[in-house]
Design a protein around this motif. Structure first.
Motif, PDB file in Angstrom:
ATOM      1  N   ILE A  76       4.616  23.625  68.724  1.00 43.33           N
ATOM      2  CA  ILE A  76       5.248  23.460  70.042  1.00 43.33           C
ATOM      3  C   ILE A  76       6.395  24.444  70.281  1.00 43.33           C
ATOM      4  O   ILE A  76       6.494  25.015  71.362  1.00 43.33           O
ATOM      5  N   HIS A  77       7.233  24.678  69.257  1.00 39.39           N
ATOM      6  CA  HIS A  77       8.414  25.495  69.531  1.00 39.39           C
ATOM      7  C   HIS A  77       8.094  26.968  69.724  1.00 39.39           C
ATOM      8  O   HIS A  77       8.955  27.755  70.077  1.00 39.39           O
ATOM      9  N   LYS A  78       6.834  27.336  69.503  1.00 39.47           N
ATOM     10  CA  LYS A  78       6.462  28.734  69.749  1.00 39.47           C
ATOM     11  C   LYS A  78       5.592  28.880  70.997  1.00 39.47           C
ATOM     12  O   LYS A  78       5.036  29.933  71.254  1.00 39.47           O
ATOM     13  N   ILE A  81       6.825  26.672  76.692  1.00 39.90           N
ATOM     14  CA  ILE A  81       6.499  25.782  77.803  1.00 39.90           C
ATOM     15  C   ILE A  81       7.774  25.083  78.267  1.00 39.90           C
ATOM     16  O   ILE A  81       8.710  24.904  77.498  1.00 39.90           O
ATOM     17  N   LEU A  83       9.212  21.563  79.689  1.00 36.61           N
ATOM     18  CA  LEU A  83       8.769  20.174  79.670  1.00 36.61           C
ATOM     19  C   LEU A  83       9.823  19.311  80.365  1.00 36.61           C
ATOM     20  O   LEU A  83      10.999  19.388  80.042  1.00 36.61           O
ATOM     21  N   PHE A 102      20.267  25.573  76.046  1.00 34.75           N
ATOM     22  CA  PHE A 102      19.691  25.245  74.735  1.00 34.75           C
ATOM     23  C   PHE A 102      18.517  26.155  74.369  1.00 34.75           C
ATOM     24  O   PHE A 102      18.472  26.729  73.293  1.00 34.75           O
ATOM     25  N   GLY A 103      17.573  26.289  75.291  1.00 39.68           N
ATOM     26  CA  GLY A 103      16.387  27.091  75.006  1.00 39.68           C
ATOM     27  C   GLY A 103      16.695  28.574  74.860  1.00 39.68           C
ATOM     28  O   GLY A 103      16.009  29.292  74.123  1.00 39.68           O
ATOM     29  N   TYR A 106      17.671  29.822  71.302  1.00 39.85           N
ATOM     30  CA  TYR A 106      16.613  30.098  70.332  1.00 39.85           C
ATOM     31  C   TYR A 106      15.761  31.292  70.744  1.00 39.85           C
ATOM     32  O   TYR A 106      14.761  31.595  70.128  1.00 39.85           O
ATOM     33  N   ARG A 107      16.163  31.943  71.821  1.00 39.62           N
ATOM     34  CA  ARG A 107      15.455  33.144  72.247  1.00 39.62           C
ATOM     35  C   ARG A 107      16.359  34.360  72.113  1.00 39.62           C
ATOM     36  O   ARG A 107      16.070  35.415  72.680  1.00 39.62           O
ATOM     37  N   ILE A 154      14.118  29.093  80.733  1.00 38.67           N
ATOM     38  CA  ILE A 154      13.513  29.884  79.656  1.00 38.67           C
ATOM     39  C   ILE A 154      12.295  30.677  80.148  1.00 38.67           C
ATOM     40  O   ILE A 154      11.623  31.323  79.369  1.00 38.67           O
TER      41      ILE A 154
ATOM     42  N   LEU B 163      12.303  20.615  70.717  1.00 43.72           N
ATOM     43  CA  LEU B 163      11.160  21.372  70.189  1.00 43.72           C
ATOM     44  C   LEU B 163      10.537  22.223  71.285  1.00 43.72           C
ATOM     45  O   LEU B 163      10.221  23.394  71.086  1.00 43.72           O
ATOM     46  N   SER B 164      10.361  21.622  72.464  1.00 42.29           N
ATOM     47  CA  SER B 164       9.703  22.346  73.551  1.00 42.29           C
ATOM     48  C   SER B 164      10.551  23.543  73.986  1.00 42.29           C
ATOM     49  O   SER B 164      10.034  24.511  74.520  1.00 42.29           O
ATOM     50  N   LEU B 165      11.850  23.472  73.761  1.00 42.63           N
ATOM     51  CA  LEU B 165      12.727  24.570  74.179  1.00 42.63           C
ATOM     52  C   LEU B 165      12.821  25.670  73.128  1.00 42.63           C
ATOM     53  O   LEU B 165      13.533  26.647  73.320  1.00 42.63           O
ATOM     54  N   GLY B 166      12.112  25.490  72.011  1.00 39.93           N
ATOM     55  CA  GLY B 166      12.021  26.592  71.061  1.00 39.93           C
ATOM     56  C   GLY B 166      12.731  26.366  69.735  1.00 39.93           C
ATOM     57  O   GLY B 166      12.735  27.244  68.885  1.00 39.93           O
ATOM     58  N   ALA B 167      13.359  25.194  69.545  1.00 40.18           N
ATOM     59  CA  ALA B 167      13.994  24.916  68.258  1.00 40.18           C
ATOM     60  C   ALA B 167      12.929  24.391  67.304  1.00 40.18           C
ATOM     61  O   ALA B 167      12.110  23.569  67.707  1.00 40.18           O
ATOM     62  N   ASN B 168      12.939  24.865  66.049  1.00 36.13           N
ATOM     63  CA  ASN B 168      11.971  24.312  65.111  1.00 36.13           C
ATOM     64  C   ASN B 168      12.479  22.960  64.602  1.00 36.13           C
ATOM     65  O   ASN B 168      13.551  22.502  64.993  1.00 36.13           O
TER      66      ASN B 168
END
Ligand SMILES: Nc1ncnc2c1ncn2[C@@H]1O[C@H](COP(=O)(O)OP(=O)(O)O)[C@@H](O)[C@H]1O
Ligand SMILES: [Mg+2]
Lengths: 361, 260
Positions: A76-78, A81, A83, A102-103, A106-107, A154, B163-168
């Motif tokens: 999911i984290h890759k 999307i 949500l 937040f998103g 991680y980018r 994102i 998780l959906s936002l890209g954090a593992n």
């Protein structure tokens, strides 16, 4: 094979939880930039489909493709999307800024750009300058807007929304509906929306997918799904309609004469489905039937004599149950002065173009 | 029994429970050598004596170490176990859950003998690590119960959103789950600390020869004589085991209020 950006394809996707088959071999294509709604009663598998696209559930069978690439195995984290959940799910211990950013963290988006994009996203959902608030200091509607900002900032390939409006009260829900649609158009983002509310589905979607017990019953533009139901379930689920058995009496190129019951005949447009059988299932929407004490000069319309059996007064309109022979028809009529009363004799007008044969979408 | 009767009865019960403790605390400030009422004069000399008694200081250090390590280890394992039990499905889950919590339900004497027999079977002598293991065993269930209760209350959608936002998974744990679990982790640490610090029954079984914790030290001293030092030591114990949780609660409330 690289498809257009943001296009999603589900190929014969299935999901079982133990002995429960939640989703049964569903095919679905989301065009890039389109707004698709999964509509159906509670428990029909809508959320499960959405969660499989998100990567929160693994399909038991079938393939999911984004931009032509299979993503079944991508965690999911890759997936890139966006949500949005029914109950907002804003991180309660983080400020609005930290939620939306937040998103981006991680980018590897630089701090300055991150600040700018968060401000833009808040602008987009019409809550500028809210960065330092905590979620607990926002109303339900505001929280849902922030959740939307967090999901779109994102720049996801697909936006997934699971009943995002159903926790809001009725007025706010309609307002948010319009706004959500506007934002989706503005960003031109491929969107999969889940709801059990037919009004929402019909008002917002490019494509409506009506689901029942894990299966896709019908897919099409809202008008088509509404006016040309492919199954009894769809006809019944959307609005009020009459589902009738009919016998084909005669047909010329333009109209087909049908017998509903002893001595009750209607004319249908021959173009409204396949009348090749002796017996057909007919759908007539309740609001398409005219109700009055008298009708003048019909041009091919069928006029039926009936008696009002029940009245459901709704203010602007009334829903009548009218006895015609041994049939009981649902009719929705606008009210002029006062509604017809129980036991009153009325005449119903049915136009040929409103008689649709089931299964001929 | 009328309302007044119930009230009187309740007061008596509390009196019966807390009066001995109050007496110990009062007598620890008494200047007289032999504890008796009325108190002769206020004095801190018995507390001074504590610091000069090498055996007591050593016991105190042992207890403190034991409690700190127990708190850290059982909280760490408690968090991991709770996450596994609440967030994941695996075969034998309910068995493991029962086993983890079982020490709460088993009398400490039984637990004490049980662990000793087990160590005997492994041909291990009583040692500090065994004592530590025992304390962890006793305090782990409390941590697991507290953390599990909190974890159930943290809705899964928060983690799913992260998780959906890209954090593992690991980033999600540290950014979302851990901060939201903080109050329970704090409570778990304190629980484990105090349970270890004032445990006596099981400790008597497990401690290696020559090692004393504060409770066993008091117990040992009581067998010889009733010295006012014991009252002072008892007072210190009460302050630590009651005071720390109260202080922590106050701190937690303060920080909760200080948040914007
Ligand atoms: N994690 C799960 N475990 C077991 N059954 C599930 C799970 N998730 C969904 N289901 C079942 O799958 C069916 C479809 O559920 P869902 O997709 O949530 O429906 P909807 O969103 O349309 O209300 C339901 O019968 C539900 O009980
Ligand atoms: Mg659902």
């Amino acid at each position: 094979m690289a498809g257009p950006a943001g296009a999603v394809e589900l190929r014969r996707i299935s999901k079982s939880f133990g002995s429960v088959q939640a989703v049964k071999s569903v095919d679905l294509t989301l065009d890039a930039g389109s707004f698709t709604t999964l509509l159906g009663p509670s428990g029909c598998g809508k959320t499960t489909i959405l969660r499989m696209v998100a990567g929160l559930e693994t399909p038991s069978d079938g393939e999911i493709l984004v931009n032509g690439n299979r993503i079944n195995e991508v965690p999911i984290h890759k997936r890139n999307i966006g949500l949005v959940f029914q109950n907002y799910a804003l991180f309660p211990h983080k400020s609005v800024f930290d939620n939306v950013a937040f998103g981006l963290k991680y980018r590897d988006v630089p701090k300055e750009e991150s600040r700018r994009r968060v401000a833009q996203a808040l602008e987009l959902v019409r809550l500028p300058g809210m960065e330092s608030r905590l979620p607990s200091q926002l109303s339900g509607g505001q929280q849902q807007r922030i959740a939307l900002a967090r999901a779109v900032v994102i720049q996801p390939d697909v936006l997934l929304l699971d009943e995002p409006l159903s926790a809001l009260d009725a007025n706010l829900r309609e307002e948010m509906r319009v706004e959500l649609k506007k934002i989706q158009r503005e960003l031109n983002i491929t969107t999969l929306f889940v709801t059990h509310d037919q009004e929402e589905a019909l008002a917002m979607s490019d494509t409506v997918v009506v689901m029942s017990e894990g299966e896709s019953e019908q897919q099409g533009p809202p008008e088509e799904v509404y006016n040309r139901p492919a199954s009894a379930f769809v006809a019944d689920f959307l609005g009020y309609s009459n589902l009738l058995e009919a016998r084909v009496l005669a047909s010329n190129g333009a109209t087909t004469a049908l017998e509903l019951t002893d001595g009750v005949n209607v004319n249908a447009d021959s173009a409204n489905g396949h009348f090749g059988h002796a017996q057909v299932k007919l759908v007539i929407r309740a609001e398409k039937i005219g109700i009055a004490s008298e009708w003048d000069g019909s041009n091919g319309d069928s006029i039926l004599d009936g008696t009002v059996a029940d009245v459901d007064y709704l203010g602007v309109t009334a829903r009548y149950f009218v006895k015609v022979g041994d049939l009981r028809l649902q009719v929705i009529g606008t009210i002029d002065e006062h509604p017809f009363r129980e036991g009153e004799a009325v005449k119903l007008r049915i136009r040929p173009r409103d008689c649709v044969v089931l299964g001929s979408a | 029994m009328g309302n007044a009767g119930i009230r009187a009865f309740t007061t008596l019960v509390y009196l019966f429970m807390f009066a001995p403790i109050a007496v110990v605390v009062l007598l620890s400030f008494n200047s007289a050598q032999f504890g008796s009422f009325p108190i002769e004069g206020f004095s801190l000399k018995w507390f001074e004596e504590l610091f000069n008694n090498a055996a007591i200081v050593r016991a105190f250090q042992t207890s403190l170490w034991l409690a700190i390590v127990t708190a850290i280890v059982s909280t760490t394992f408690g968090i991991l176990a709770s996450i596994a039990l609440v967030r994941y499905d695996f075969p034998g889950k309910s068995w493991i859950n029962t086993l983890l919590v079982a020490p709460v339900l088993i009398p400490e004497t039984v637990l004490g003998v049980g662990l000793l027999l087990f160590m005997l079977w492994l041909s291990q002598p009583r040692s500090l690590p065994v004592l530590m293991l025992g304390h962890i065993l006793i305090s782990l269930p409390y941590v697991v119960l507290v953390v599990q209760a909190r974890l159930v209350g943290i809705r899964r959608v928060y983690e799913e959103a992260a998780l959906s936002l890209g954090a593992n998974r690991i980033q999600t744990f540290f950014a979302i789950t851990f901060p939201l679990l903080m109050p329970a982790i704090f409570a778990g640490l304190l629980f484990a600390f105090t349970i270890s610090f004032d445990n006596i029954t099981a400790t008597i079984f497990w401690r290696p020869p020559g090692t004393e914790t504060v409770p066993t030290q008091i117990y040992g001293m009581l067998r010889n004589s009733i010295s006012p030092e014991i009252n002072a030591l008892g007072t210190v114990m009460i302050v630590i085991t009651v005071g720390i949780p109260l202080l922590a609660g106050a701190l937690a409330r303060y920080f909760a209020r200080a948040k914007p």
